[in-house]
Design a protein around this motif. Structure first.
Motif, PDB file in Angstrom:
ATOM      1  N   GLY A   1      33.940 -11.456  38.002  1.00 51.71           N
ATOM      2  CA  GLY A   1      33.754 -12.127  39.281  1.00 51.71           C
ATOM      3  C   GLY A   1      32.339 -12.087  39.812  1.00 51.71           C
ATOM      4  N   ASP A   2      31.475 -11.234  39.246  1.00 50.14           N
ATOM      5  CA  ASP A   2      30.082 -11.189  39.698  1.00 50.14           C
ATOM      6  C   ASP A   2      29.360 -12.492  39.352  1.00 50.14           C
ATOM      7  OD1 ASP A   2      30.450  -8.646  40.644  1.00 50.14           O
ATOM      8  OD2 ASP A   2      29.406  -7.647  38.992  1.00 50.14           O
ATOM      9  N   ILE A   3      28.311 -12.763  40.107  1.00 49.46           N
ATOM     10  CA  ILE A   3      27.446 -13.913  39.839  1.00 49.46           C
ATOM     11  C   ILE A   3      26.175 -13.402  39.166  1.00 49.46           C
ATOM     12  CG2 ILE A   3      26.136 -15.823  40.836  1.00 49.46           C
ATOM     13  CD1 ILE A   3      29.089 -16.208  41.218  1.00 49.46           C
ATOM     14  N   VAL A   4      25.798 -14.029  38.057  1.00 46.60           N
ATOM     15  CA  VAL A   4      24.533 -13.689  37.412  1.00 46.60           C
ATOM     16  C   VAL A   4      23.589 -14.881  37.537  1.00 46.60           C
ATOM     17  CG1 VAL A   4      25.345 -11.924  35.815  1.00 46.60           C
ATOM     18  CG2 VAL A   4      25.550 -14.319  35.164  1.00 46.60           C
ATOM     19  N   LEU A   5      22.365 -14.590  37.963  1.00 47.63           N
ATOM     20  CA  LEU A   5      21.327 -15.614  37.973  1.00 47.63           C
ATOM     21  C   LEU A   5      20.599 -15.551  36.644  1.00 47.63           C
ATOM     22  CD1 LEU A   5      19.810 -15.431  41.568  1.00 47.63           C
ATOM     23  CD2 LEU A   5      21.855 -16.614  40.753  1.00 47.63           C
ATOM     24  N   MET A   6      20.573 -16.676  35.958  1.00 47.84           N
ATOM     25  CA  MET A   6      19.994 -16.775  34.628  1.00 47.84           C
ATOM     26  C   MET A   6      18.673 -17.538  34.705  1.00 47.84           C
ATOM     27  SD  MET A   6      22.623 -15.396  33.110  1.00 47.84           S
ATOM     28  CE  MET A   6      21.963 -15.529  31.446  1.00 47.84           C
ATOM     29  N   LYS A   7      17.771 -17.192  33.813  1.00 52.99           N
ATOM     30  CA  LYS A   7      16.493 -17.894  33.732  1.00 52.99           C
ATOM     31  C   LYS A   7      16.250 -18.318  32.292  1.00 52.99           C
ATOM     32  CE  LYS A   7      11.635 -17.490  35.124  1.00 52.99           C
ATOM     33  NZ  LYS A   7      11.702 -18.503  36.189  1.00 52.99           N
ATOM     34  N   ARG A   8      15.894 -19.583  32.123  1.00 52.38           N
ATOM     35  CA  ARG A   8      15.516 -20.054  30.794  1.00 52.38           C
ATOM     36  C   ARG A   8      14.123 -19.522  30.486  1.00 52.38           C
ATOM     37  NH1 ARG A   8      17.687 -24.599  33.121  1.00 52.38           N
ATOM     38  NH2 ARG A   8      15.664 -25.592  33.422  1.00 52.38           N
ATOM     39  N   VAL A   9      14.002 -18.767  29.421  1.00 52.00           N
ATOM     40  CA  VAL A   9      12.728 -18.147  29.056  1.00 52.00           C
ATOM     41  C   VAL A   9      12.441 -18.448  27.588  1.00 52.00           C
ATOM     42  CG1 VAL A   9      12.865 -16.305  30.776  1.00 52.00           C
ATOM     43  CG2 VAL A   9      13.891 -15.965  28.530  1.00 52.00           C
ATOM     44  N   PRO A  10      11.150 -18.523  27.213  1.00 51.05           N
ATOM     45  CA  PRO A  10      10.819 -18.858  25.824  1.00 51.05           C
ATOM     46  C   PRO A  10      11.072 -17.720  24.848  1.00 51.05           C
ATOM     47  CG  PRO A  10       8.819 -18.483  27.104  1.00 51.05           C
ATOM     48  CD  PRO A  10       9.955 -18.476  28.079  1.00 51.05           C
ATOM     49  N   ASP A  11      11.003 -16.474  25.316  1.00 53.23           N
ATOM     50  CA  ASP A  11      11.142 -15.330  24.421  1.00 53.23           C
ATOM     51  C   ASP A  11      12.150 -14.336  24.984  1.00 53.23           C
ATOM     52  OD1 ASP A  11       9.063 -16.084  22.506  1.00 53.23           O
ATOM     53  OD2 ASP A  11       7.672 -15.690  24.152  1.00 53.23           O
ATOM     54  N   ILE A  12      12.913 -13.726  24.080  1.00 52.59           N
ATOM     55  CA  ILE A  12      13.902 -12.713  24.434  1.00 52.59           C
ATOM     56  C   ILE A  12      13.509 -11.408  23.752  1.00 52.59           C
ATOM     57  CG2 ILE A  12      16.324 -12.034  24.234  1.00 52.59           C
ATOM     58  CD1 ILE A  12      15.876 -14.258  26.203  1.00 52.59           C
ATOM     59  N   ASN A  13      13.623 -10.309  24.477  1.00 50.62           N
ATOM     60  CA  ASN A  13      13.323  -8.988  23.929  1.00 50.62           C
ATOM     61  C   ASN A  13      14.611  -8.212  23.677  1.00 50.62           C
ATOM     62  OD1 ASN A  13      10.453  -9.331  24.189  1.00 50.62           O
ATOM     63  ND2 ASN A  13      10.678  -8.932  26.386  1.00 50.62           N
ATOM     64  N   ASN A  14      14.539  -7.280  22.745  1.00 52.21           N
ATOM     65  CA  ASN A  14      15.685  -6.407  22.510  1.00 52.21           C
ATOM     66  C   ASN A  14      16.075  -5.700  23.804  1.00 52.21           C
ATOM     67  OD1 ASN A  14      15.901  -7.051  19.826  1.00 52.21           O
ATOM     68  ND2 ASN A  14      14.869  -5.224  19.074  1.00 52.21           N
ATOM     69  N   GLY A  15      17.366  -5.701  24.092  1.00 54.14           N
ATOM     70  CA  GLY A  15      17.871  -5.067  25.300  1.00 54.14           C
ATOM     71  C   GLY A  15      18.061  -6.011  26.463  1.00 54.14           C
ATOM     72  N   ASP A  16      17.541  -7.247  26.365  1.00 49.48           N
ATOM     73  CA  ASP A  16      17.760  -8.217  27.436  1.00 49.48           C
ATOM     74  C   ASP A  16      19.231  -8.616  27.480  1.00 49.48           C
ATOM     75  OD1 ASP A  16      15.117  -8.253  28.182  1.00 49.48           O
ATOM     76  OD2 ASP A  16      14.620 -10.089  27.088  1.00 49.48           O
ATOM     77  N   MET A  17      19.746  -8.816  28.697  1.00 53.81           N
ATOM     78  CA  MET A  17      21.103  -9.328  28.850  1.00 53.81           C
ATOM     79  C   MET A  17      21.023 -10.849  28.907  1.00 53.81           C
ATOM     80  SD  MET A  17      24.033  -8.517  31.744  1.00 53.81           S
ATOM     81  CE  MET A  17      23.453  -6.827  31.861  1.00 53.81           C
ATOM     82  N   VAL A  18      21.756 -11.508  28.014  1.00 54.32           N
ATOM     83  CA  VAL A  18      21.594 -12.945  27.846  1.00 54.32           C
ATOM     84  C   VAL A  18      22.945 -13.648  27.777  1.00 54.32           C
ATOM     85  CG1 VAL A  18      19.373 -12.738  26.672  1.00 54.32           C
ATOM     86  CG2 VAL A  18      21.475 -12.709  25.327  1.00 54.32           C
ATOM     87  N   ALA A  19      22.923 -14.930  28.124  1.00 52.42           N
ATOM     88  CA  ALA A  19      24.049 -15.819  27.859  1.00 52.42           C
ATOM     89  C   ALA A  19      23.806 -16.458  26.502  1.00 52.42           C
ATOM     90  CB  ALA A  19      24.164 -16.885  28.941  1.00 52.42           C
ATOM     91  N   VAL A  20      24.761 -16.300  25.593  1.00 51.52           N
ATOM     92  CA  VAL A  20      24.598 -16.725  24.203  1.00 51.52           C
ATOM     93  C   VAL A  20      25.682 -17.727  23.843  1.00 51.52           C
ATOM     94  CG1 VAL A  20      24.638 -15.967  21.798  1.00 51.52           C
ATOM     95  CG2 VAL A  20      23.552 -14.537  23.526  1.00 51.52           C
ATOM     96  N   TRP A  21      25.264 -18.805  23.192  1.00 44.77           N
ATOM     97  CA  TRP A  21      26.210 -19.749  22.595  1.00 44.77           C
ATOM     98  C   TRP A  21      26.273 -19.457  21.106  1.00 44.77           C
ATOM     99  CZ3 TRP A  21      30.211 -22.552  22.633  1.00 44.77           C
ATOM    100  CH2 TRP A  21      30.408 -23.616  21.749  1.00 44.77           C
ATOM    101  N   LEU A  22      27.459 -19.059  20.638  1.00 40.12           N
ATOM    102  CA  LEU A  22      27.687 -18.817  19.214  1.00 40.12           C
ATOM    103  C   LEU A  22      28.203 -20.118  18.604  1.00 40.12           C
ATOM    104  CD1 LEU A  22      29.411 -15.326  19.463  1.00 40.12           C
ATOM    105  CD2 LEU A  22      27.049 -15.814  18.791  1.00 40.12           C
ATOM    106  N   LYS A  23      27.390 -20.725  17.750  1.00 39.15           N
ATOM    107  CA  LYS A  23      27.752 -22.029  17.191  1.00 39.15           C
ATOM    108  C   LYS A  23      29.054 -21.951  16.399  1.00 39.15           C
ATOM    109  CE  LYS A  23      22.811 -23.003  16.926  1.00 39.15           C
ATOM    110  NZ  LYS A  23      21.650 -23.249  16.032  1.00 39.15           N
ATOM    111  N   ASP A  24      29.250 -20.851  15.690  1.00 41.51           N
ATOM    112  CA  ASP A  24      30.503 -20.592  14.986  1.00 41.51           C
ATOM    113  C   ASP A  24      30.954 -19.190  15.406  1.00 41.51           C
ATOM    114  OD1 ASP A  24      32.651 -20.469  13.274  1.00 41.51           O
ATOM    115  OD2 ASP A  24      31.442 -20.161  11.454  1.00 41.51           O
ATOM    116  N   PRO A  25      32.045 -19.057  16.156  1.00 39.49           N
ATOM    117  CA  PRO A  25      33.210 -19.942  16.285  1.00 39.49           C
ATOM    118  C   PRO A  25      33.192 -20.882  17.482  1.00 39.49           C
ATOM    119  CG  PRO A  25      33.734 -17.815  17.210  1.00 39.49           C
ATOM    120  CD  PRO A  25      32.309 -17.733  16.737  1.00 39.49           C
TER     121      PRO A  25
END
Length: 216
Positions: A140-164
């Motif tokens: 139920g929490d709201i997360v504010l996401m930012k489109r960024v060019p680079d991701i570092n290890n440990g970042d919390m991200v929204a991920v689209w897994l193409k398969d499945p």
């Protein structure tokens, strides 16, 4: 009248301080809150704001700064209130519809600039599920996401897994040719997948907690 960046910062600080404490800040509190070099610098900018009609000052009291005027209300609407597009839920299923600037999403979340910082490339999602509770992100929490060019290890991200063909909110780690998507709940196992199977949709920059949880 045009405000300098420093004057905007001070005006915004005074407004936010009043909202939180229901009283104006002292000159020293403004200095410390904004990391300015001296109270003289603060006084210089406060006098400029007073001349431009954004504030009134009572020099006889320590908390003698009062925000006034239509110019300030216009500034508040244009500069302090920020509309962040709300783009649905982060959960397994179809990709989250991240705005690309060509379509105006509806609805928006209206937040203060002080709470979001730089609002460029921000969008909001509501979390469904409890895999990130130990990272203080709950169902139920709201997360504010930012489109960024680079991701570092440990970042919390929204991920689209193409398969499945699923979307998920996890912490991101590169491990050779693989990516580990790490939950923050011992009840869930990490997801390992090839980097080519991962599409990063955004990085979490702010979490808005919901005190009342949906019933299970």
């Amino acid at each position: 009248m045009t405000l300098s960046k420093r004057q905007q910062d001070i005006l915004e600080f005074v407004s936010e301080y009043w909202r939180q404490h229901r009283r104006p800040p002292t000159v020293r509190e403004i200095k410390e809150g904004l990391g300015l070099s001296s109270t003289s610098v603060v006084n210089h900018h406060l006098e400029a704001l007073a001349r431009k009609g954004y504030i009134e000052r009572d020099h006889g009291v320590s908390r003698g700064v009062k925000v006034v005027g239509a110019d300030y209300r216009r500034f508040l609407a244009e500069e302090i209130n920020v509309q962040v597009p709300f783009c649905g839920y982060i959960s397994a299923g179809q990709p989250v519809p991240v705005p690309d600037g060509s379509v105006a999403p509806d609805p928006y979340l209206e937040l203060t600039r002080a709470s979001v910082g730089d609002e460029k490339d921000l969008f909001a999602l509501q979390v469904r599920g409890d895999s990130m509770v130990d990272a203080l992100v709950g169902d139920g929490d709201i997360v504010l996401m930012k489109r960024v060019p680079d991701i570092n290890n440990g970042d919390m991200v929204a991920v689209w897994l193409k398969d499945p063909g699923e979307t998920t909110l996890k912490k991101f780690y590169r491990e050779g040719d693989l990516v580990r998507l790490q939950p923050a709940n011992p009840a869930y196992s990490p997801i390992y997948t090839h980097a080519a199977n991962v599409e990063i949709q955004g990085k979490v920059v702010v979490v808005i907690r919901q005190l009342a949880r949906r019933p299970v």
